[in-house]
Design a protein around this motif. Structure first.
Motif, PDB file in Angstrom:
ATOM      1  N   GLU A  59       0.831  -1.199   0.000  1.00 62.33           N
ATOM      2  CA  GLU A  59       0.000   0.000   0.000  1.00 62.33           C
ATOM      3  C   GLU A  59       0.869   1.254   0.000  1.00 62.33           C
ATOM      4  O   GLU A  59       0.527   2.255  -0.642  1.00 62.33           O
ATOM      5  N   ARG A  60       1.976   1.222   0.711  1.00 66.91           N
ATOM      6  CA  ARG A  60       2.886   2.364   0.712  1.00 66.91           C
ATOM      7  C   ARG A  60       3.446   2.613  -0.685  1.00 66.91           C
ATOM      8  O   ARG A  60       3.525   3.764  -1.144  1.00 66.91           O
ATOM      9  N   LEU A  61       3.834   1.549  -1.368  1.00 69.18           N
ATOM     10  CA  LEU A  61       4.333   1.698  -2.735  1.00 69.18           C
ATOM     11  C   LEU A  61       3.238   2.200  -3.665  1.00 69.18           C
ATOM     12  O   LEU A  61       3.488   3.022  -4.558  1.00 69.18           O
ATOM     13  N   ALA A  62       2.017   1.719  -3.467  1.00 69.30           N
ATOM     14  CA  ALA A  62       0.891   2.151  -4.293  1.00 69.30           C
ATOM     15  C   ALA A  62       0.659   3.652  -4.160  1.00 69.30           C
ATOM     16  O   ALA A  62       0.353   4.343  -5.141  1.00 69.30           O
ATOM     17  N   GLU A  63       0.809   4.174  -2.944  1.00 68.66           N
ATOM     18  CA  GLU A  63       0.639   5.609  -2.732  1.00 68.66           C
ATOM     19  C   GLU A  63       1.716   6.395  -3.476  1.00 68.66           C
ATOM     20  O   GLU A  63       1.435   7.456  -4.052  1.00 68.66           O
ATOM     21  N   LEU A  64       2.932   5.882  -3.498  1.00 66.57           N
ATOM     22  CA  LEU A  64       4.003   6.544  -4.262  1.00 66.57           C
ATOM     23  C   LEU A  64       3.663   6.561  -5.747  1.00 66.57           C
ATOM     24  O   LEU A  64       3.895   7.561  -6.438  1.00 66.57           O
ATOM     25  N   ARG A  65       3.113   5.467  -6.242  1.00 69.63           N
ATOM     26  CA  ARG A  65       2.758   5.414  -7.666  1.00 69.63           C
ATOM     27  C   ARG A  65       1.605   6.357  -7.981  1.00 69.63           C
ATOM     28  O   ARG A  65       1.560   6.960  -9.060  1.00 69.63           O
ATOM     29  N   ARG A  66       0.669   6.499  -7.051  1.00 77.47           N
ATOM     30  CA  ARG A  66      -0.429   7.452  -7.276  1.00 77.47           C
ATOM     31  C   ARG A  66       0.117   8.881  -7.376  1.00 77.47           C
ATOM     32  O   ARG A  66      -0.344   9.675  -8.212  1.00 77.47           O
ATOM     33  N   THR A  67       1.079   9.195  -6.542  1.00 80.70           N
ATOM     34  CA  THR A  67       1.712  10.512  -6.620  1.00 80.70           C
ATOM     35  C   THR A  67       2.416  10.691  -7.963  1.00 80.70           C
ATOM     36  O   THR A  67       2.374  11.773  -8.567  1.00 80.70           O
ATOM     37  N   ARG A  68       3.068   9.619  -8.434  1.00 82.34           N
ATOM     38  CA  ARG A  68       3.741   9.667  -9.740  1.00 82.34           C
ATOM     39  C   ARG A  68       2.733   9.893 -10.861  1.00 82.34           C
ATOM     40  O   ARG A  68       2.990  10.653 -11.809  1.00 82.34           O
ATOM     41  N   GLU A  69       1.567   9.255 -10.767  1.00 80.14           N
ATOM     42  CA  GLU A  69       0.537   9.431 -11.790  1.00 80.14           C
ATOM     43  C   GLU A  69       0.055  10.873 -11.843  1.00 80.14           C
ATOM     44  O   GLU A  69      -0.194  11.419 -12.930  1.00 80.14           O
ATOM     45  N   GLN A  70      -0.097  11.487 -10.677  1.00 79.54           N
ATOM     46  CA  GLN A  70      -0.504  12.896 -10.637  1.00 79.54           C
ATOM     47  C   GLN A  70       0.555  13.781 -11.286  1.00 79.54           C
ATOM     48  O   GLN A  70       0.231  14.719 -12.020  1.00 79.54           O
ATOM     49  N   ARG A  71       1.824  13.462 -11.026  1.00 81.96           N
ATOM     50  CA  ARG A  71       2.901  14.232 -11.650  1.00 81.96           C
ATOM     51  C   ARG A  71       2.880  14.041 -13.164  1.00 81.96           C
ATOM     52  O   ARG A  71       3.071  15.006 -13.926  1.00 81.96           O
ATOM     53  N   ASN A  72       2.676  12.806 -13.617  1.00 85.62           N
ATOM     54  CA  ASN A  72       2.630  12.541 -15.054  1.00 85.62           C
ATOM     55  C   ASN A  72       1.549  13.381 -15.728  1.00 85.62           C
ATOM     56  O   ASN A  72       1.754  13.926 -16.828  1.00 85.62           O
ATOM     57  N   ALA A  73       0.392  13.478 -15.087  1.00 85.11           N
ATOM     58  CA  ALA A  73      -0.708  14.266 -15.647  1.00 85.11           C
ATOM     59  C   ALA A  73      -0.319  15.733 -15.777  1.00 85.11           C
ATOM     60  O   ALA A  73      -0.653  16.398 -16.775  1.00 85.11           O
TER      61      ALA A  73
END
Length: 288
Positions: free
Chosen positions: A96-110
């Motif tokens: 779940e911690r890694l998933a949160e990092l990836r969600r942050t990355r997705e927001q940056r990508n957008a």
């Protein structure tokens, strides 16, 4: 004789399609086997999605695969990468911690895509994902290299490095900073997941003072002395630093596969340490 006793080298840093590598995890393991390695670590960015397939390939080839991860962090305004070895890749809290990092990355990508469109470049995230040439699998991580590939494909950059220099690197036209955790927190996550934290490629940070600060602040157990982007003077400095702080010396090619005819950062096996380093990591794990 067991093949793992004949094969003496470890490459402890490689990426797969689970993050920004070009190959499937099993393909990385096959390449490592063909190069005569005894062990390969799978260390994708903020995900362990490629570990299971790599472990299965290692079993077929009678070769050691180290389950790992590379967590993106920040200290002193600089991106710092933290390698974690022998993590429990099924631990729900860690996942779940890694998933949160990836969600942050997705927001940056957008936000990067928005900036590119503001610059007059017609590019969507759907096109970036389509450029993978395959279906995006669960828990895989999309990063700037994928956006760079799309920019090259659409004729907005000559090659990957040109795309980063013009648009995606820090200070470039479409660069967007990403909120990141501190290396100390990443080390804690790795230890809590049963793993061993190691500081990745310190030579890339351009500030040995910061490297020392990070080592002192976070409970690292090792340092990646040998890396594809380290020169001989870098290796000597970080060997001395490893001795000073009592850190395990590791090595990694940081293999990402071949993009546009060029291998990034180095080819599998181009940086190695002896198999005994795995014993040191396991001992450090037991003491954590």
């Amino acid at each position: 004789m067991d093949q793992t006793t004949e094969r003496m080298g470890c490459d402890l840093h490689s990426h797969t399609q689970a993050s920004d590598g070009m190959n499937r995890p099993s393909e990385n393991v096959q390449l490592a086997f063909e190069r005569g390695l005894g062990a390969l670590a799978i260390t994708d960015h903020d995900t362990v999605a490629g570990v299971e397939e790599a472990l299965q390939a290692g079993e077929r080839l009678n070769m050691v695969v180290v389950p790992g991860v590379e967590i993106s962090t920040m200290a002193g305004g600089t991106d710092i990468h933290v390698l974690g070895y022998y993590v429990d890749y099924r631990d729900p809290v860690f996942l779940e911690r890694l998933a949160e990092l990836r969600r942050t990355r997705e927001q940056r990508n957008a936000r990067i895509i928005d900036k590119l469109q503001e610059l007059g470049i017609e590019l969507t995230m759907e096109e970036v994902i389509k450029g993978l040439g395959r279906q995006l699998e669960p828990d895989e991580s999309i990063g700037r290299p994928h956006i760079a590939d799309a920019l090259v494909l659409k004729g907005h950059a000559l090659h990957l490095r040109d795309a980063f220099d013009r648009y995606l690197a820090q200070g470039a036209a479409a660069y967007v900073p990403q909120p990141r955790i501190h290396p100390k927190e990443a080390c804690e996550w790795i230890r809590e997941a049963g793993g061993v934290p190691v500081l990745a490629h310190p030579g890339l940070y351009g500030d040995d003072g910061l490297v020392r600060e990070v080592i002192q602040a976070a409970a690292f157990k090792g340092i990646e002395v040998y890396h594809s982007d380290h020169e001989a003077p870098d290796e000597l400095r970080y060997l001395a630093m490893a001795k000073e702080y009592g850190l395990i010396v590791t090595a990694g090619s940081d293999y990402h596969g071949e993009r546009q005819g060029q291998v990034f950062h180095g080819d599998i096996g181009s940086r190695q340490v002896p198999m005994q380093v795995l014993e040191q990591l396991q001992q450090a794990r037991a003491k954590s």
